[in-house]
Structure formats: structure tokens, C-alpha cells
Motif scaffolding. Structure first.
Motif, short mmCIF file in Angstrom:
data_model
loop_
_atom_site.label_atom_id
_atom_site.label_comp_id
_atom_site.label_asym_id
_atom_site.label_seq_id
_atom_site.Cartn_x
_atom_site.Cartn_y
_atom_site.Cartn_z
N SER A 195 0.84 -1.19 0.00
CA SER A 195 0.00 0.00 0.00
C SER A 195 0.87 1.24 0.00
N SER A 196 0.41 2.27 -0.70
CA SER A 196 1.20 3.50 -0.79
C SER A 196 0.92 4.44 0.36
N SER A 197 -0.10 4.14 1.21
CA SER A 197 -0.42 5.01 2.32
C SER A 197 -0.41 4.20 3.61
N GLY A 198 0.11 4.82 4.69
CA GLY A 198 0.14 4.16 5.98
C GLY A 198 1.20 3.08 6.03
N ALA A 199 1.12 2.27 7.10
CA ALA A 199 2.11 1.22 7.31
C ALA A 199 1.72 -0.03 6.53
N ALA A 200 2.68 -0.60 5.80
CA ALA A 200 2.42 -1.80 5.02
C ALA A 200 2.18 -2.98 5.95
N VAL A 201 1.26 -3.85 5.56
CA VAL A 201 0.96 -5.04 6.34
C VAL A 201 1.59 -6.24 5.65
N THR A 202 2.30 -7.07 6.41
CA THR A 202 3.01 -8.21 5.82
C THR A 202 3.01 -9.35 6.82
N SER A 203 3.48 -10.50 6.38
CA SER A 203 3.59 -11.66 7.26
C SER A 203 4.97 -11.69 7.89
N ALA A 204 5.13 -12.53 8.91
CA ALA A 204 6.43 -12.64 9.57
C ALA A 204 7.49 -13.20 8.62
N ALA A 205 7.08 -14.12 7.74
CA ALA A 205 8.04 -14.71 6.81
C ALA A 205 8.56 -13.69 5.81
N ASP A 206 7.71 -12.75 5.40
CA ASP A 206 8.12 -11.75 4.41
C ASP A 206 8.82 -10.55 5.03
N TRP A 207 8.65 -10.36 6.36
CA TRP A 207 9.28 -9.20 6.99
C TRP A 207 10.78 -9.40 7.05
N ARG A 208 11.52 -8.36 6.76
CA ARG A 208 12.98 -8.41 6.81
C ARG A 208 13.48 -7.47 7.90
N VAL A 209 14.55 -7.88 8.57
CA VAL A 209 15.11 -7.06 9.65
C VAL A 209 15.57 -5.73 9.06
N ASP A 210 14.98 -4.65 9.53
CA ASP A 210 15.30 -3.33 9.00
C ASP A 210 16.60 -2.81 9.62
N PRO A 211 17.25 -1.85 8.97
CA PRO A 211 18.52 -1.33 9.50
C PRO A 211 18.40 -0.81 10.92
N ALA A 212 17.25 -0.21 11.26
CA ALA A 212 17.10 0.34 12.61
C ALA A 212 17.11 -0.78 13.65
N SER A 213 16.48 -1.92 13.33
CA SER A 213 16.47 -3.03 14.27
C SER A 213 17.86 -3.65 14.41
N HIS A 214 18.57 -3.75 13.30
CA HIS A 214 19.93 -4.29 13.36
C HIS A 214 20.85 -3.37 14.17
N THR A 215 20.70 -2.06 13.97
CA THR A 215 21.48 -1.09 14.75
C THR A 215 21.13 -1.20 16.22
N TRP A 216 19.84 -1.37 16.51
CA TRP A 216 19.40 -1.53 17.90
C TRP A 216 20.05 -2.76 18.53
N ALA A 217 20.09 -3.87 17.82
CA ALA A 217 20.69 -5.09 18.35
C ALA A 217 22.17 -4.90 18.66
N ARG A 218 22.85 -4.11 17.81
CA ARG A 218 24.27 -3.86 18.06
C ARG A 218 24.47 -2.90 19.23
N GLN A 219 23.70 -1.82 19.27
CA GLN A 219 23.86 -0.82 20.32
C GLN A 219 23.47 -1.35 21.69
N GLN A 220 22.46 -2.23 21.74
CA GLN A 220 22.02 -2.79 23.01
C GLN A 220 22.89 -3.96 23.47
N GLY A 221 23.87 -4.34 22.67
CA GLY A 221 24.79 -5.41 23.06
C GLY A 221 24.29 -6.81 22.74
N HIS A 222 23.13 -6.93 22.08
CA HIS A 222 22.60 -8.26 21.78
C HIS A 222 23.41 -8.97 20.70
N LEU A 223 24.00 -8.21 19.78
CA LEU A 223 24.82 -8.82 18.74
C LEU A 223 26.09 -9.40 19.35
N ASP A 224 26.71 -8.67 20.29
CA ASP A 224 27.90 -9.19 20.96
C ASP A 224 27.55 -10.38 21.85
#
Length: 303
Positions: free
Chosen positions: A189-218
Motif C-alpha cells: 500500500s502507498s499510504s500508511g504502514a504496510a501489512v506483511t507476514s512474519a516470513a516476508d518481513w525483513r530485519v530493517d537497518p534500525a532493528s539491526h542497529t538496535w541489536a548492536r547498540q544494546q549489546g545483543h549482537l555481541d
């Protein structure tokens, strides 16, 4: 504590539709184990992308279900309404009690009979650091404030201003339940937040950065993080499509609670047993358990 409160909503709340979005929006502002948060009606309308009428109805339904209470004697910034998620508070207290005795103990799922912790004076004083204070003056009597934050019920005497001279027959333009123009954001959809399934969702850069900054990646390592992601997708495979932001919040909550590869897993995969020994790494062990649950051939660690 907001992540634990959101996790309770995702996993244990019986709310649906707009009510679930409203409850998640309030849970996202929870600051401690008492599960207290403030929110204005305007902010809930903006966060849920629903009409004021739909949000008011959702708050009323949540109040009747017992999953949301209004703390009449408290108020947030700019006299905003203060809410509490009592069943989430009872669940967090239950988990905390069990983990004090045994950090790895299994905690039974929450029930309606779980006691809700009292909100004493000391707890209310701690809320002041989050902008929640006692009201300067309260009316006598035991009348209950409406959960929408207004003195009376969801009033229909003052509807939202009309943008045109003709009003839709089935609700306002912003109401997700509008029958003429349903506001359902499907995938792409071109308006609002896109709706998707868990299988199609991809880890976004913000979540990956969060995992690194919070120490979860280490803490987990690249292989452990990939294994945790695989388990998360397996457990969410049967869930209904959600907005990408909702998947991101759910994924972060899962990663935050996931144990490091050298420790027992917080979430056991269906059909899983003790980790295989031998030349298989922990990541390969996770994959083997997943494939076993799916009744597929298991790759060996020597390939």
C-alpha cells in the motif's frame, strides 16, 4: 519495561482490531513493572491511525474487559489520562517472583486469578519522574472517570468537525471500519504502514542497529542472532499479517529475551530436545531442531 508490557499484549491479551492497537500504544509507554502510562486521546488517534470515535470505543471495551484501567487520581503531562494494564502488571510480578527463586524456572501462563500488585504511595512517587503526578484536586465520591479521558461517556453530541457539507453515512473518513472506503493497508500500500507476514518481513537497518547498540549482537554473535531470527519466524508463522513496525517491535522483544547460544533457550522449539553434541555448532543445532519440527531431513555438521 515497555518491551515486557508489549510482549504481554502480543501473547496474552484477548483484545482485537483497534482495541489491540490502542493497548499496544499505551503499553509502549509503560516505564516500570507497575504497568502505568499516560496517553492523550489525540496521541492514541495519531498512533493507531484510527478515528476518535473508534479509539473511544476501543478504550471503553478495554476497560470493560479488565485489561485497562484509568487511574482517576493521577494525571500525566498537560493533564493527560493515566492508564494501567493490571493483568500485565500481575504477569510481570508473577515472572519476577519465579525468577527470584530460579532464573531458569518455567512460569505458568497468566490467568485472571493472578493477583495484581497494589499501587502504593512509594510506587506513585516513583511515577513522578515520568511526568505522572497526583491531581491537584479531585471530586468527592466514587464516580469513575470515562476511560477515554473525558468527564462523560463517548459523547456523540460533539462529533469531529466536518470537512464538507455531506457526511458519510457509515462513519468518518478516518474510521477504519468505514464501509465505503475501508482503511486497510495491505502489502504494498502507498499510504500508511504496510501489512506483511512474519516470513516476508525483513530485519530493517534500525532493528539491526538496535541489536548492536544494546549489546545483543555481541551477546548472541552473528550465528546466534540468525538462529534467534529463525526461531522467531517459526513461532510467528501462523500469526496474522501485521504492520512492519509491529513486527520490528515484536522481533526486538524476542531478541532481548533470547539466551546466548551457550545457555538454555528461553523459547523451546516444538519437538525440540537437548542440543545435539558432536561437531554441530549451536546455530546448526537450532536449525536441526527447526527442521525436525517441520519433519524435514536434517543436515549434518560435516557437510
Amino acid at each position: 519495561m515497555s518491551s515486557e508490557a508489549r510482549e504481554w499484549v502480543w501473547e496474552h491479551s484477548s483484545s482485537r482490531g483497534t482495541a489491540r492497537l490502542v493497548l499496544l500504544s499505551i503499553a509502549d509507554r509503560v516505564a516500570d513493572g507497575n504497568c502505568v502510562a499516560w496517553a492523550s486521546l489525540t496521541s492514541l488517534v495519531e498512533r493507531t491511525n484510527a478515528s476518535r470515535t473508534a479509539v473511544r470505543d476501543a478504550l471503553t471495551a478495554l476497560d470493560k474487559s479488565g485489561e485497562l484501567n484509568v487511574l482517576d487520581h493521577l494525571e500525566g503531562p498537560q493533564r493527560s489520562t493515566v492508564y494501567r494494564l493490571p493483568r500485565a502488571a500481575a504477569w510481570l510480578a508473577k515472572v519476577a517472583t519465579a525468577q527470584r527463586e530460579d532464573p531458569e524456572a518455567y512460569v505458568e501462563p497468566p490467568t485472571d486469578s493472578d493477583p495484581v500488585p497494589e499501587l502504593d504511595e512509594e510506587a506513585e512517587k516513583d511515577l513522578r519522574r515520568y511526568g505522572i503526578w497526583p491531581k491537584k484536586s479531585t471530586e468527592s465520591g466514587t464516580s469513575r472517570r470515562n476511560p477515554t479521558g473525558t468527564g462523560s461517556g463517548p459523547s456523540r453530541r460533539n462529533p469531529p468537525p466536518r470537512r464538507a457539507g455531506i457526511r458519510h453515512q457509515h462513519g468518518t473518513e478516518s474510521d477504519p471500519q468505514n464501509r465505503r472506503e475501508p482503511k486497510l493497508n495491505r502489502k504494498g500500500s502507498s499510504s500508511g504502514a504496510a501489512v506483511t507476514s512474519a516470513a516476508d518481513w525483513r530485519v530493517d537497518p534500525a532493528s539491526h542497529t538496535w541489536a548492536r547498540q544494546q549489546g545483543h549482537l555481541d551477546r548472541l554473535g552473528e550465528d546466534g542472532l540468525r538462529a534467534a531470527d529463525t526461531k522467531w519466524r517459526a513461532h510467528r508463522a501462523g500469526h496474522a499479517p501485521r504492520p512492519t513496525a509491529a513486527w520490528a517491535a515484536d522481533w526486538r522483544s524476542w531478541i532481548a529475551r533470547e539466551h546466548a547460544p551457550a545457555r538454555p533457550n528461553l523459547y523451546a522449539l516444538p519437538g525440540g530436545g537437548p542440543a545435539p553434541t558432536g561437531s554441530m555448532t549451536r546455530a546448526e543445532a537450532h536449525t536441526a531442531a527447526l527442521l525436525a519440527a517441520l519433519n524435514e531431513p536434517t543436515p549434518t555438521g560435516t557437510e
